[in-house]
Design a protein around this motif. Structure first.
Motif, short mmCIF file in Angstrom:
data_model
loop_
_atom_site.label_atom_id
_atom_site.label_comp_id
_atom_site.label_asym_id
_atom_site.label_seq_id
_atom_site.Cartn_x
_atom_site.Cartn_y
_atom_site.Cartn_z
N MET A 37 0.86 -1.18 0.00
CA MET A 37 0.00 0.00 0.00
C MET A 37 0.90 1.23 0.00
O MET A 37 1.52 1.59 1.01
N ALA A 38 0.96 1.89 -1.15
CA ALA A 38 1.97 2.93 -1.39
C ALA A 38 1.87 4.13 -0.46
O ALA A 38 2.88 4.77 -0.16
N ASN A 74 -7.27 4.78 -2.04
CA ASN A 74 -8.36 3.89 -1.67
C ASN A 74 -7.96 3.18 -0.38
O ASN A 74 -6.80 2.79 -0.21
N ALA A 75 -8.92 3.01 0.53
CA ALA A 75 -8.61 2.45 1.85
C ALA A 75 -8.91 0.96 1.91
O ALA A 75 -9.89 0.49 1.34
N LYS A 76 -8.04 0.24 2.61
CA LYS A 76 -8.25 -1.18 2.87
C LYS A 76 -7.94 -1.44 4.34
O LYS A 76 -6.96 -0.92 4.88
N VAL A 77 -8.76 -2.24 4.97
CA VAL A 77 -8.58 -2.57 6.39
C VAL A 77 -7.63 -3.76 6.50
O VAL A 77 -7.73 -4.74 5.76
N LEU A 89 -5.13 1.14 5.61
CA LEU A 89 -4.02 1.43 4.71
C LEU A 89 -4.53 2.04 3.41
O LEU A 89 -5.65 1.75 2.98
N LEU A 90 -3.68 2.86 2.77
CA LEU A 90 -4.07 3.61 1.58
C LEU A 90 -3.19 3.23 0.40
O LEU A 90 -1.96 3.23 0.51
#
Length: 414
Positions: free
Chosen positions: A173-174, A238-241, A232-233
């Protein structure tokens, strides 16, 4: 009413001679008082039931309009194609776990940037060796993420379990974690501040992640450590849990709960879970509400260096969320001029409902998603705006992601 009935009874019996029995003023007064008391108690009961009903309706809808649940039915989880890596492969990928490649540190280990043999950039999480809790986290993470599929959850690419090594490989996640952006210094080389639209997209993406866990998986999955550092982005913000090491399967019964050892991060743990160990999906809803407050205020959940009464974010913010005069001053100054007042009021209402002390008054994550969708403009084709001005700097606060554990010996049920 009682007095009228007494007069009617007296006239039917035609008795002027009965005045001694039916016309006693003391009897009449007592009858009236008794009747009024019964009526007052009945009206009080009706009002109490009305208030309780309205409170429950408010907990289910932020806008006064009915909110629909997801149309898809809960389904059993499916297995994924997670790979098994050798320790040697991941040593090469991370340059022998070089400190220069560290991109994050958690409660049970460090995360490294790595490059696989096929050129893919990945994140490699190395759990602490010899840690019983770290080993439990590894097993839970592999079990959960090898079965869960959602674009709003961080994807597990594979794992490695050789000798004392416990390694997990994820999509890279950059743009790091949400926490890094909320508490950035805003100077050159620091993560940029996120604007209002991006924060709302993050709020919606992470709400959809919890909606998937709670509503689309049977039995539901309770994350148990939902916080800004676990959101995390990617390169498009875009967000991810992430981080399912403390996740727990919930009850498949309506309003069901499970009893478990209290684990989580200080400031995010729901009060009923902290006090009783009773865990439900509403515990995650509370944690989500805390993150929403972080997005609004730019403040950490607990900071005892602040003035008295401001150290705990929830208790400080909750009474201000429903007062327009106090709502704007509590916002992160970076957001100035970027939002419509009606949108701000809506988000504040959602946050207020999520952090209600009583779990029953918190909404379902499906309701939260439906309430946020109208607030998130279609900005994916417009690019992401960021704020990197140096004249608006957050107070820098060191956040320790240590977990709350009610059992110092480590014994007990996870």
């Amino acid at each position: 009413m009682a007095y009228t009935l007494l007069r009617a009874s007296s006239s039917m019996e035609g008795g002027a001679g009965d005045q001694k029995n039916g016309g006693n003023p003391v009897v009449v007064i007592l009858a009236v008082i008794t009747t009024l008391a019964v009526c007052a108690l009945f009206l009080a009961l009706l009002y109490y039931l009305y208030v309780r009903r309205k409170a429950k309706q408010n907990a289910q809808s932020f806008t006064g309009e009915p909110l629909s649940l997801p149309s898809s039915k809960p389904h059993a989880v499916e297995l994924s194609d997670a790979l098994v890596f050798s320790c040697k492969q991941l040593l090469v990928a991370t340059d022998n776990f070089n400190e220069a490649n560290v991109i994050g540190r958690g409660g049970f280990g460090s995360v490294y940037r790595g490059v696989l043999a096929d050129g893919r950039v990945v994140a490699v999480k190395q759990l602490d060796q010899g840690s019983k809790q770290g080993d439990l986290e590894f097993q839970c993470e592999v079990k959960m993420l090898s079965k869960l599929h959602s674009p709003y959850l961080l994807r597990l690419i594979g794992s490695c379990s050789e000798q004392d090594q416990r390694l997990l490989v994820y999509d890279y996640m950059a743009n790091g974690s949400l926490q890094e952006h909320l508490y950035s210094k805003g100077t050159s080389g620091s993560p940029p501040f996120l604007d209002w639209e991006t924060r709302m997209r993050v709020a919606l993406d992470s709400a959809k992640a919890l909606e998937y866990l709670h509503e689309h998986v049977n039995p539901p999955v309770i994350h148990r450590d939902f916080k800004s550092s676990n959101i995390l982005l990617d390169e498009s913000f875009n967000a991810k849990v992430s981080d399912f090491g403390l996740a727990k399967l919930g009850s498949d019964k309506v309003h069901g709960l499970v009893s478990t050892r209290v684990l989580g991060t200080h400031g995010y743990v729901a009060p009923e879970y902290a006090m009783t160990g009773h865990l439900t999906t509403k515990s995650d809803v509370y944690s989500y509400g805390v993150v929403l407050l972080e997005l609004l205020t730019g403040r950490v959940p607990v900071d005892m260096n602040r003035p008295p009464g401001e150290g705990v974010l929830v208790s400080w913010a909750l009474p201000r969320l429903t007062d327009r005069k106090k709502l704007v001053p509590m916002l992160d100054p970076v957001l100035e001029g970027q939002y419509a007042m009606k949108d701000l009021v809506q988000v504040a209402a959602i946050a207020a409902m999520c952090v209600q002390p009583e779990a029953d008054y918190r909404p379902l994550m499906a309701d939260v998603v439906q309430s946020l969708i109208p607030l998130v403009k279609s900005s994916k084709n417009q690019g992401v705006k960021i704020v990197a001005t140096t004249d608006l700097q957050h107070q820098v606060v060191t956040i320790h992601s240590s977990s709350i554990d009610s059992s110092s010996s480590g014994a007990g049920t996870n």
